[in-house]
Design an enzyme around this catalytic site. Structure first.
Site, PDB file in Angstrom:
ATOM      1  NE  ARG A  99      -3.867  -1.965   2.597  1.00  0.00           N
ATOM      2  CZ  ARG A  99      -3.742  -2.640   3.338  1.00  0.00           C
ATOM      3  NH1 ARG A  99      -2.860  -3.268   4.242  1.00  0.00           N
ATOM      4  NH2 ARG A  99      -4.660  -3.927   3.481  1.00  0.00           N
ATOM      5  CG  ASN A 131      -5.126   1.912   1.169  1.00  0.00           C
ATOM      6  OD1 ASN A 131      -5.015   2.188   2.341  1.00  0.00           O
ATOM      7  ND2 ASN A 131      -5.660   0.821   0.814  1.00  0.00           N
ATOM      8  NE  ARG A 162     -11.074  -6.841   5.772  1.00  0.00           N
ATOM      9  CZ  ARG A 162     -10.310  -6.274   4.980  1.00  0.00           C
ATOM     10  NH1 ARG A 162      -9.089  -5.246   5.192  1.00  0.00           N
ATOM     11  NH2 ARG A 162     -10.818  -6.213   3.834  1.00  0.00           N
ATOM     12  CG  HIS A 186      -5.616  -0.040   6.122  1.00  0.00           C
ATOM     13  ND1 HIS A 186      -6.504  -1.043   6.780  1.00  0.00           N
ATOM     14  CD2 HIS A 186      -5.814  -0.009   4.833  1.00  0.00           C
ATOM     15  CE1 HIS A 186      -6.983  -1.760   5.673  1.00  0.00           C
ATOM     16  NE2 HIS A 186      -6.674  -1.278   4.798  1.00  0.00           N
TER      17      HIS A 186
END
Length: 326
Positions: A99, A131, A162, A186
Site C-alpha cells: 500500500r 491508500n 474483520r 492500515h
C-alpha cells in the site's frame, strides 16, 4: 399555509469503482442521502449511477443517484467519500508492492480532489479511503484546508469488523455481540486490541478461561486480521475487497448525517492524544453531526505501546515522503 422545505442530504463519491458503486447502492437501500458518483473515467459513473438508480424502484426508496465528470456537480455535498486513486502499482505483480508504494501516485490525485472539494463543498464531512490511508488523509487535509474535525479516514472500522468476524466465527456466536477495536495504521503494524475485546459486555478472557478459545488461537486471529485485506486479494486473483470497505465508509457517513454519536475507530487528527501531534492515525473517535467530536484515549500496556509506536513510525516515515514530493 407555507412552510420551510428541508434540503435533502447529499453524498458525493469521488471514485466510482467497485467501492464507490457499492456505496451508492447502500445509500439507495438505506435511503440515506442523494448520491453523486464522480469519476474522471467517462462512462463508469454514468453506468454505475444508472444501475444504482434503477435499484430504487425495487428497494421502494426515493434516492436520486446521478453521475459526474466535473467537480461542480458535487456542489453542496454534505459528505464526500474519496476512493479515487490507484489500487496497485503499475508494472508490478501483487507480490512486488505494498500500500505504501502507492504514495507518489495517489498523492497527486488526492491533491486534485482536495481542490475540487474546497471549491464546491468546503463544509462537507470528508472520509478518505485511498491508500496509504493515514498519509492520504493528511495530504487531503493540507491541500484542502478543511477543518481537522471534518476530515478523517476509513480503515479501522473495516479492520475492526474483520477482527470481530474472526472472533465470532471461532466462538460460534453472532458478530453483533463482539466488541473489538483495531487502532494504528492500515497495514502490517495495525494493533488489534485483544485485551479490550468483549462478548456482549463480558471480557473475552472469561471465554478463554472456559476453554472456548485458546490464547494461541486469539494470537492467530490477530495476525489474520493484519493480513485480511491481502487474503481477499489472493483469493480473488484480481481486484480487492469492496463490500465491507463500502459499508464501513457508509457507516461513518451515516453517523455524521444522523448525528449518531457513534464510537468508531478511524484515522483522525492528533492534537496531543497518545502523545502525538500534527498527524492522522487510526484511533477510536466519536462521530456525530460535528464531525470528529472526540478522540478517545485508551490505557495501553507497555507491549501495546511498543506495537502502536511501530504504527506511528510507519506513518511518520510516509509523511516525510509526502513532504518530499513538494
Amino acid at each position: 399555509m407555507t412552510g420551510t422545505v428541508s434540503r435533502r442530504k447529499k453524498i458525493a463519491m469521488i471514485g466510482s469503482g467497485m467501492i464507490g458503486g457499492t456505496m451508492g447502492y447502500l445509500c439507495v437501500l438505506r435511503e440515506l442521502a442523494d448520491v453523486v458518483l464522480f469519476d474522471v473515467v467517462t462512462g463508469m459513473p454514468e453506468g454505475k449511477a444508472l444501475d444504482d438508480s434503477q435499484a430504487t424502484s425495487i428497494a421502494d426508496t426515493n434516492v436520486s443517484v446521478t453521475s459526474a465528470n466535473q467537480y461542480e456537480k458535487i456542489a453542496g455535498s454534505d459528505v464526500v467519500i474519496i476512493t479515487a486513486g490507484l489500487t496497485k502499482v503499475p508494472g508490478k505483480s501483487d507480490k512486488e508492492w505494498s500500500r505504501n508504494d502507492l504514495l507518489p501516485f495517489n498523492a497527486k490525485i488526492i491533491r486534485e480532489v482536495a481542490q475540487g472539494v474546497k471549491k464546491y463543498c468546503p463544509l462537507a464531512f470528508v472520509i478518505v479511503v485511498t491508500n496509504p490511508l493515514d498519509c492520504m488523509v493528511k495530504c487531503f487535509h493540507e491541500a484542502s484546508g478543511l477543518p481537522k474535525n471534518m476530515v478523517c479516514g476509513m480503515a479501522n472500522v473495516l479492520d475492526s469488523a474483520r477482527f470481530r468476524r474472526f472472533i465470532a466465527d471461532q466462538l460460534e456466536i453472532s458478530p453483533r455481540d463482539i466488541q473489538a477495536t483495531v487502532i494504528g495504521t492500515h497495514g502490517d503494524h495495525m494493533l488489534p486490541l485483544a485485551r479490550y475485546v468483549t462478548v456482549s459486555g463480558f471480557p473475552l478472557r472469561e471465554f478463554i478461561k472456559k476453554g472456548k478459545m485458546t490464547e494461541a488461537k486469539l494470537a492467530e486471529i490477530v495476525e489474520r486480521t493484519k493480513k485480511a485485506g491481502g487474503e481477499i486479494v489472493r483469493l480473488l486473483g484480481q481486484g480487492s475487497a469492496y463490500y465491507a470497505p463500502a459499508l464501513s465508509a457508509i457507516t461513518m457517513a451515516q453517523a455524521f448525517l444522523k448525528d449518531e454519536k457513534r464510537v468508531l475507530p478511524c484515522s483522525v487528527y492528533c492534537q496531543g492524544e497518545y502523545g502525538l501531534h500534527d498527524m492522522f492515525i487510526g484511533l477510536p473517535a466519536v462521530i456525530g453531526g460535528g464531525g470528529i467530536e472526540q478522540v478517545i484515549e485508551l490505557e495501553l500496556t507497555h507491549e501495546e505501546q511498543e506495537c502502536f509506536r511501530k504504527s506511528v513510525d510507519d506513518v511518520v516515515e510516509l509523511n516525510k515522503s509526502l513532504a518530499a514530493l513538494g
